[in-house]
Design a protein around this motif. Structure first.
Motif, mmCIF file in Angstrom:
data_model
loop_
_atom_site.group_PDB
_atom_site.id
_atom_site.type_symbol
_atom_site.label_atom_id
_atom_site.label_comp_id
_atom_site.label_asym_id
_atom_site.label_seq_id
_atom_site.Cartn_x
_atom_site.Cartn_y
_atom_site.Cartn_z
ATOM 1 N N ARG A 23 0.829 -1.211 0.000
ATOM 2 C CA ARG A 23 0.000 0.000 0.000
ATOM 3 C C ARG A 23 0.861 1.258 0.000
ATOM 4 O O ARG A 23 0.623 2.198 -0.768
ATOM 5 C CB ARG A 23 -0.927 -0.003 1.219
ATOM 6 N N MET A 27 1.119 4.207 -2.732
ATOM 7 C CA MET A 27 0.770 5.578 -2.378
ATOM 8 C C MET A 27 1.920 6.544 -2.659
ATOM 9 O O MET A 27 1.710 7.753 -2.790
ATOM 10 C CB MET A 27 0.365 5.662 -0.908
ATOM 11 N N ASP A 48 -8.465 -2.453 -2.875
ATOM 12 C CA ASP A 48 -8.356 -1.381 -1.879
ATOM 13 C C ASP A 48 -7.332 -0.340 -2.317
ATOM 14 O O ASP A 48 -7.586 0.870 -2.267
ATOM 15 C CB ASP A 48 -7.966 -2.001 -0.538
ATOM 16 N N ASN A 52 -7.863 3.757 -3.893
ATOM 17 C CA ASN A 52 -7.239 4.932 -3.283
ATOM 18 C C ASN A 52 -6.178 5.545 -4.201
ATOM 19 O O ASN A 52 -5.182 6.112 -3.741
ATOM 20 C CB ASN A 52 -6.637 4.560 -1.932
ATOM 21 N N ASN A 53 -6.416 5.379 -5.516
ATOM 22 C CA ASN A 53 -5.578 6.009 -6.551
ATOM 23 C C ASN A 53 -4.190 5.412 -6.676
ATOM 24 O O ASN A 53 -3.283 6.049 -7.215
ATOM 25 C CB ASN A 53 -5.479 7.528 -6.328
#
Length: 252
Positions: A23, A27, A48, A52-53
């Motif tokens: 993740r 990000m 997921d 969240n881009n």
């Protein structure tokens, strides 16, 4: 965005420490191949991250299978153009008394923890070598590779071996500007450990810093080691345990 335009593979990333590594890589700009043996976990985790881009592709499968390992590397290159970062996080823990530990349990621990890591590093390094721009490989070890823990002889042995592998591969990989390191988590709050209602209290009492690690604590250390900020760090093992290995009290 430390990992902008980088491409990463993270195994054993459906939940827990592996998911948090994947993740955070996404990000901060990386395109991530997210692996887990559990197809549902892998797909949910990737969804997921994408929601969240982030950029993430789920690849459920057995990370100790050499054909599947090569498939992950090939997919990273075909989908995203290269392979820059590999985190061999997948591993299994099979507790058992030494006097009655079975060959089947021993062989499975070694197959996943050692074989999967060794051959993922091999496949990744061959790809990175041909790209001629370097790369970063990281193994997930454990404090049990540093200190004895009851009923974890085989597991601890496998984790100590991973740290020696990281040290040995410095000889092979440094000419190609590929770093190879290990991160060794201590007690960490994850979905699995939180199934034990006493876990957090027990390890808060045993850890000098007064609490077990979070997945973020481990992921932050891991991401440093695969970032360009650590380009001159290789062959090292970083223990993230709140000081536990300094005094090593065992749980009751």
């Amino acid at each position: 965005m430390r990992f902008n335009k980088k491409v990463a593979i993270v195994t054993g990333a459906g939940q827990g420490i592996g998911f948090e590594m994947a993740r955070q890589l996404a990000m901060e700009g990386a395109a991530v191949i997210l692996n887990d043996l559990d197809e549902s976990l892998a797909n949910t985790a990737a969804a997921d991250i994408n929601a969240n881009n982030g950029i993430c592709r789920a690849m459920p499968g057995d990370s100790s299978d050499t054909a599947f390992i090569q498939q992950m590397v090939d997919t990273a290159v075909s989908d995203f153009g290269s392979l820059d970062i590999v985190i061999a996080n997948a591993g299994i823990t099979l507790f058992g008394d030494f006097f009655t530990y079975t060959p089947a349990a021993f062989n499975r621990v070694m197959q996943v923890n050692l074989g999967g890591t060794f051959f993922l590093a091999q496949a990744a390094a061959n790809q990175m070598k041909g790209q001629e721009k370097g790369g970063a490989i990281l193994f997930t070890s454990s404090v049990t590779g540093h200190q004895a823990h009851k009923d974890l002889a085989a597991y601890g042995m496998s984790k100590a071996a991973l740290e020696m592998l990281a040290k040995n591969l410095v000889i092979e990989l440094s000419p190609y500007r590929i770093t190879v390191n290990a991160v060794a988590p201590g007690a960490t709050l994850t979905e699995r450990t939180m199934d034990d209602p006493t876990y957090e209290k027990t390890w808060s009492d045993l850890t000098p810093m007064g609490r077990p690690a979070t997945t973020n604590d481990i992921a932050q250390a891991a991401l440093f080691l695969v970032s360009d900020h650590a380009r001159h760090i290789t062959g090292q093992s970083l223990v993230v345990d709140g000081g536990w290995t300094s005094i090593s009290p065992s749980p009751y």
